[in-house]
Scaffold this motif. Structure first.
Motif, short mmCIF file in Angstrom:
data_model
loop_
_atom_site.label_atom_id
_atom_site.label_comp_id
_atom_site.label_asym_id
_atom_site.label_seq_id
_atom_site.Cartn_x
_atom_site.Cartn_y
_atom_site.Cartn_z
N SER A 1 0.84 -1.19 0.00
CA SER A 1 0.00 0.00 0.00
C SER A 1 0.87 1.24 0.00
N ALA A 2 2.18 1.08 -0.15
CA ALA A 2 3.10 2.21 -0.20
C ALA A 2 3.00 2.91 -1.54
N LYS A 3 3.33 4.20 -1.54
CA LYS A 3 3.29 4.90 -2.82
C LYS A 3 4.41 4.37 -3.71
N PRO A 4 4.18 4.32 -5.00
CA PRO A 4 5.19 3.79 -5.92
C PRO A 4 6.43 4.68 -5.92
N ARG A 5 7.57 4.07 -6.07
CA ARG A 5 8.83 4.80 -6.07
C ARG A 5 9.29 5.06 -7.50
N VAL A 6 9.43 6.34 -7.84
CA VAL A 6 10.02 6.65 -9.13
C VAL A 6 11.45 6.14 -9.12
N GLY A 7 11.89 5.68 -10.27
CA GLY A 7 13.22 5.11 -10.37
C GLY A 7 13.26 3.61 -10.14
N ALA A 8 12.17 3.03 -9.66
CA ALA A 8 12.08 1.59 -9.44
C ALA A 8 11.28 0.96 -10.57
N ILE A 9 11.52 -0.30 -10.79
CA ILE A 9 10.73 -1.04 -11.77
C ILE A 9 9.32 -1.20 -11.23
N VAL A 10 8.34 -0.92 -12.06
CA VAL A 10 6.94 -1.07 -11.68
C VAL A 10 6.65 -2.56 -11.51
N GLU A 11 5.90 -2.87 -10.45
CA GLU A 11 5.52 -4.27 -10.23
C GLU A 11 4.75 -4.78 -11.44
N ALA A 12 5.16 -5.93 -11.95
CA ALA A 12 4.52 -6.49 -13.14
C ALA A 12 3.04 -6.71 -12.90
N ALA A 13 2.24 -6.33 -13.90
CA ALA A 13 0.80 -6.53 -13.84
C ALA A 13 0.28 -6.73 -15.24
N SER A 14 -0.77 -7.49 -15.34
CA SER A 14 -1.41 -7.78 -16.61
C SER A 14 -2.88 -7.42 -16.49
N PHE A 15 -3.41 -6.77 -17.54
CA PHE A 15 -4.81 -6.35 -17.55
C PHE A 15 -5.50 -6.91 -18.78
N PRO A 16 -6.72 -7.46 -18.62
CA PRO A 16 -7.45 -7.93 -19.79
C PRO A 16 -7.88 -6.74 -20.66
N HIS A 17 -7.69 -6.90 -21.95
CA HIS A 17 -8.03 -5.87 -22.95
C HIS A 17 -9.41 -6.20 -23.52
N VAL A 18 -10.15 -5.17 -23.91
CA VAL A 18 -11.51 -5.41 -24.44
C VAL A 18 -11.50 -6.25 -25.71
N ASP A 19 -10.36 -6.34 -26.40
CA ASP A 19 -10.31 -7.15 -27.62
C ASP A 19 -10.04 -8.62 -27.34
N GLY A 20 -9.89 -8.99 -26.05
CA GLY A 20 -9.67 -10.39 -25.69
C GLY A 20 -8.22 -10.71 -25.38
N SER A 21 -7.30 -9.83 -25.69
CA SER A 21 -5.89 -10.06 -25.37
C SER A 21 -5.60 -9.44 -23.99
N THR A 22 -4.34 -9.24 -23.68
CA THR A 22 -3.95 -8.58 -22.43
C THR A 22 -2.91 -7.51 -22.72
N ARG A 23 -2.78 -6.57 -21.79
CA ARG A 23 -1.72 -5.56 -21.82
C ARG A 23 -0.98 -5.68 -20.50
N GLN A 24 0.32 -5.43 -20.55
CA GLN A 24 1.15 -5.61 -19.37
C GLN A 24 1.97 -4.36 -19.08
N ILE A 25 2.25 -4.18 -17.80
CA ILE A 25 3.17 -3.14 -17.36
C ILE A 25 4.24 -3.79 -16.49
N GLY A 26 5.34 -3.06 -16.27
CA GLY A 26 6.37 -3.56 -15.38
C GLY A 26 7.29 -4.59 -15.99
N GLN A 27 7.43 -4.52 -17.29
CA GLN A 27 8.36 -5.42 -17.98
C GLN A 27 9.02 -4.65 -19.11
N SER A 28 10.10 -5.18 -19.61
CA SER A 28 10.83 -4.49 -20.67
C SER A 28 10.02 -4.44 -21.95
N SER A 29 10.19 -3.34 -22.66
CA SER A 29 9.51 -3.09 -23.92
C SER A 29 10.47 -2.29 -24.78
#
Length: 171
Positions: free
Chosen positions: A3-31
């Motif tokens: 519940s801590a505020k996110p730290r700038v400069g740190a890698i965002v905790e990986a998360a995946s979200f369902p997309h309305v088109d049926g696929s997923t989008r992810q954050i917290g990983q290399s792109s």
């Protein structure tokens, strides 16, 4: 669960979200691109819709420099209804969990009534990430009226990307 505020400069905790088109989008990983995640309150919020309509109107400018993901705790049906009504073209995701909200340090609200919505939802948040998943910029609000100006945010993000600016606010 954090519940801590996110730290700038740190890698965002990986998360995946369902997309309305049926696929997923992810954050917290290399792109290969920068990305920005906009968290909105959901279908019940008229301020969110006005804000997202402005984002959609300038979407080409945003996506020329970065990936744009928009997510709420809404169901797929609610997200699809909003997309159909407003013609949104950004990557629209749904089903954000309370654990994901808290991992990003978002404020979480209970509905005021069943006419608003029936489940807990996240208050607005904006997260810009470097291609390696490092959090560059964060803006979190406890209510719908306080959000970053989209024109200023876009201008600043383009400057940061083009000039490889360092992360600020780490001290």
């Amino acid at each position: 669960m954090s519940s801590a505020k996110p730290r700038v400069g740190a890698i965002v905790e990986a998360a995946s979200f369902p997309h309305v088109d049926g696929s997923t989008r992810q954050i917290g990983q290399s792109s290969d691109r920068w990305s920005v995640l906009f968290v909105y309150r959901g279908k019940h919020c008229p301020r969110c819709k006005r804000y997202l309509n402005k984002l959609n109107a300038a979407l080409d400018q945003w996506t020329a420099k970065m990936d744009v993901i928009v997510v709420s705790a809404d169901t797929q049906e609610k997200a699809l209804a909003d997309r159909a009504e407003f013609g949104w073209n950004f990557d629209l995701c749904y089903g954000m969990t309370e654990e994901q909200m808290r991992a990003l340090g978002l404020y979480v609200s209970d509905p005021l009534s069943e006419t608003e919505t029936t489940t807990r939802f996240a208050e607005p948040g904006t997260f810009a990430m470097r291609p390696d998943g490092t959090l560059m910029l964060v803006d979190i609000s406890n209510g719908p009226a306080a959000r970053p100006d989209l024109e200023e945010l876009l201008d600043g993000m383009i400057f940061n990307i083009d000039n490889d600016r360092p992360i600020r606010g780490t001290a």
